[in-house]
Design an enzyme around this catalytic site. Structure first.
Site, PDB file in Angstrom:
ATOM      1  N   THR A   1       0.712  -1.184   0.052  1.00  0.00           N
ATOM      2  CA  THR A   1       0.213   0.002  -0.016  1.00  0.00           C
ATOM      3  C   THR A   1       0.804   1.484  -0.197  1.00  0.00           C
ATOM      4  O   THR A   1       0.309   2.542   0.061  1.00  0.00           O
ATOM      5  CB  THR A   1      -0.888  -0.038   1.289  1.00  0.00           C
ATOM      6  OG1 THR A   1       0.013  -0.367   2.486  1.00  0.00           O
ATOM      7  CG2 THR A   1      -1.996  -0.993   1.101  1.00  0.00           C
TER       8      THR A   1
ATOM      9  N   ARG B   1       0.506  -3.892   6.733  1.00  0.00           N
ATOM     10  CA  ARG B   1       0.214  -4.076   8.168  1.00  0.00           C
ATOM     11  C   ARG B   1      -1.158  -3.836   8.543  1.00  0.00           C
ATOM     12  O   ARG B   1      -2.007  -4.378   9.357  1.00  0.00           O
ATOM     13  CB  ARG B   1       0.911  -3.317   9.269  1.00  0.00           C
ATOM     14  CG  ARG B   1       2.219  -3.655   9.274  1.00  0.00           C
ATOM     15  CD  ARG B   1       3.044  -2.540  10.392  1.00  0.00           C
ATOM     16  NE  ARG B   1       3.412  -1.463   9.626  1.00  0.00           N
ATOM     17  CZ  ARG B   1       3.881  -0.545  10.207  1.00  0.00           C
ATOM     18  NH1 ARG B   1       4.088  -0.435  11.479  1.00  0.00           N
ATOM     19  NH2 ARG B   1       4.216   0.796   9.500  1.00  0.00           N
ATOM     20  N   ARG B   2      -1.855  -2.792   7.766  1.00  0.00           N
ATOM     21  CA  ARG B   2      -3.285  -2.540   7.829  1.00  0.00           C
ATOM     22  C   ARG B   2      -4.037  -3.042   6.536  1.00  0.00           C
ATOM     23  O   ARG B   2      -3.491  -3.100   5.665  1.00  0.00           O
ATOM     24  CB  ARG B   2      -3.190  -1.129   8.146  1.00  0.00           C
ATOM     25  CG  ARG B   2      -2.754  -0.521   9.595  1.00  0.00           C
ATOM     26  CD  ARG B   2      -2.787   1.109   9.583  1.00  0.00           C
ATOM     27  NE  ARG B   2      -1.824   1.535   8.708  1.00  0.00           N
ATOM     28  CZ  ARG B   2      -1.557   2.895   8.164  1.00  0.00           C
ATOM     29  NH1 ARG B   2      -2.531   3.927   8.747  1.00  0.00           N
ATOM     30  NH2 ARG B   2      -0.801   3.217   7.473  1.00  0.00           N
TER      31      ARG B   2
ATOM     32  N   LYS C   1      20.408   7.018   0.980  1.00  0.00           N
ATOM     33  CA  LYS C   1      21.105   7.011   2.291  1.00  0.00           C
ATOM     34  C   LYS C   1      22.288   6.101   2.142  1.00  0.00           C
ATOM     35  O   LYS C   1      22.980   6.320   3.013  1.00  0.00           O
ATOM     36  CB  LYS C   1      20.261   6.412   3.349  1.00  0.00           C
ATOM     37  CG  LYS C   1      20.640   7.028   4.723  1.00  0.00           C
ATOM     38  CD  LYS C   1      19.450   6.812   5.853  1.00  0.00           C
ATOM     39  CE  LYS C   1      19.223   5.197   5.979  1.00  0.00           C
ATOM     40  NZ  LYS C   1      18.269   5.066   7.040  1.00  0.00           N
TER      41      LYS C   1
ATOM     42  N   TYR D   1      20.290  -0.193   5.413  1.00  0.00           N
ATOM     43  CA  TYR D   1      20.311  -0.692   3.987  1.00  0.00           C
ATOM     44  C   TYR D   1      21.351  -1.611   4.013  1.00  0.00           C
ATOM     45  O   TYR D   1      21.154  -2.558   3.292  1.00  0.00           O
ATOM     46  CB  TYR D   1      20.667   0.558   3.198  1.00  0.00           C
ATOM     47  CG  TYR D   1      19.532   1.645   2.759  1.00  0.00           C
ATOM     48  CD1 TYR D   1      18.299   1.298   3.415  1.00  0.00           C
ATOM     49  CD2 TYR D   1      19.707   2.847   2.597  1.00  0.00           C
ATOM     50  CE1 TYR D   1      17.400   2.135   3.279  1.00  0.00           C
ATOM     51  CE2 TYR D   1      18.695   3.616   2.151  1.00  0.00           C
ATOM     52  CZ  TYR D   1      17.388   3.491   2.697  1.00  0.00           C
ATOM     53  OH  TYR D   1      16.477   4.211   2.372  1.00  0.00           O
TER      54      TYR D   1
ATOM     55  N   SER E   1       2.757   6.074   2.898  1.00  0.00           N
ATOM     56  CA  SER E   1       4.496   5.887   2.850  1.00  0.00           C
ATOM     57  C   SER E   1       5.058   6.598   3.874  1.00  0.00           C
ATOM     58  O   SER E   1       4.657   8.045   4.186  1.00  0.00           O
ATOM     59  CB  SER E   1       4.615   6.357   1.392  1.00  0.00           C
ATOM     60  OG  SER E   1       4.497   5.225   0.499  1.00  0.00           O
TER      61      SER E   1
END
Length: 382
Positions: A19, A53-54, A140, A175, A206
């Site tokens: 999602t 998760r949802r 990153k 990462y 997000s």
């Protein structure tokens, strides 16, 4: 839940984080007949399972998934219980999930546990069909843990443009931990790593969604008649940056999953163009119908004033009948502030991707307009 698989040649994708911005684009790409979204045999679209998760939000088209699984992959017991019924079907994992903690060491623990929980279930199936893991990380990798308040001031980053061969920096980084984890399963499964730039896409779920954050900011400014001031530095206003359209990133994930020469490789993923924030700010002003205000380094901007506008956002959601959200749940003001105050040109090299055969690209300004339109169609913004 469906057990077994009548066609053992059909590839089966498990999108973890379905999602999110890239999860949605992956589901769309896998279900449409393009060169990469078709199965390696070229006959059928993929079978697609999605994990989050949802429950699925109302803006997510359920037709994009063959089955949705509401699952907290940080919970080992829950993961075993809910993934075991499909564990002997899944051939490809698309990992676009993350959880964020303040300290990077905690990020390493949490995100490594999540990925290990999923892979352990799929690899323990009898028989296991899992053959590839597509892992999403980001730039990153080249800058270090810029969001960790204990480490951010100590970081020495690589000089841009960022290239995949650059060595790891001497700082903790989840990462790196995830790359090492997927590599540890080789040669029984292959993997690919996708280092995205600033992602632009559409989702209310997000964690790092700069476009939605700026959209909320612009919408509030228009609603209250406030000036849409640039909240960054003179450096970022004038220097180059790049972004990653979620559709391009999804295409690269799938391309690497079905291309033998891309196996066990890391690839940067950006749109292939660059922009200054000054030029992008003009696009945002046009899209949201607010007056362009040139940057004035003598005027300060305090994000705290915007963070206090939660009740204003509630008014906007009610007035326009939007998908019900709380401003603090769909914005990342601190992360956006960090991006807009970088002291380097945030630019990635796409040479390796091109040399390996991936040619996906996007016009960033067109992407901005398109994704703002999608956010409006999804009733996330007015």
């Amino acid at each position: 839940m469906e057990k077994g698989n009548s066609d053992t040649s059909l590839p089966v994708a498990l999108i973890v984080g379905v999602t999110g911005m890239v999860g949605l684009s992956l589901a769309e790409a896998l279900k449409k007949p393009t060169e990469f979204s078709l199965s390696p045999e070229g006959k059928f679209p993929w079978k697609v399972y999605g994990v989050a998760r949802r429950p699925l939000p109302t803006w997510f088209p359920p037709s994009l998934l063959d089955h949705f699984i509401s699952l907290d992959v940080l919970d080992q017991t829950d993961t075993i219980q809910k993934l075991t019924p499909i564990s002997n079907q899944v051939t490809h994992v698309f990992w676009v999930a993350l959880q964020i903690r303040e300290a990077e060491e905690a990020n390493i623990t949490v995100n490594s546990t999540m990925l290990a929980n999923v892979l352990d279930v799929l690899k323990s199936a009898s028989p296991s069909r899992l053959r590839h893991v597509s892992l999403q990380t980001g730039t990153k990798h080249y800058m270090g843990p810029i969001f960790d308040p204990q480490l951010a001031d100590q970081l020495v980053h690589h000089e841009p443009p960022f290239e995949e061969h650059l060595p790891r920096l001497p700082y903790p980084n989840f990462y790196y931990a995830l790359e090492d984890l997927v590599a540890s399963y080789s040669p029984s499964i292959s993997y690919s790593v996708h280092r995205s730039s600033i992602i632009i896409g559409a989702s209310s779920r997000s964690f790092y969604n700069c476009l939605l954050t700026l959209s909320v900011y612009a919408t509030i400014c228009r609603h209250k008649g406030l000036p849409f001031k640039y909240p960054g530095s003179k450096y970022t206003w004038e220097h180059f940056c790049d972004m990653t359209d979620a559709r391009v990133l999804a295409e690269q994930h799938i391309w690497a999953a079905v291309t033998d020469t891309a196996k066990n490789q890391a690839f940067n993923c950006s749109n292939g163009d660059v922009f200054t924030w000054k030029s992008l700010w003009k696009v945002l002003c046009e899209v949201f119908d607010v007056e362009f205000v040139d940057f004035d380094e003598n005027e300060s901007f305090d994000w705290a004033e915007m963070k206090d506008k939660g009740k204003v956002w509630d008014e906007i959601v009610k007035k326009y009948g939007l998908f019900k959200t709380k401003m603090e749940d769909i914005t990342c003001f601190d992360a956006t502030n960090m991006v807009l105050h970088l002291k380097l040109q945030h630019v990635c090299s796409m040479n390796k991707s091109r040399e390996f055969g991936f040619s996906g690209f996007a016009d960033t300004f067109k992407s901005i307009r398109m994704w703002v339109g999608r956010l409006r169609d999804m009733k996330i913004i007015p």
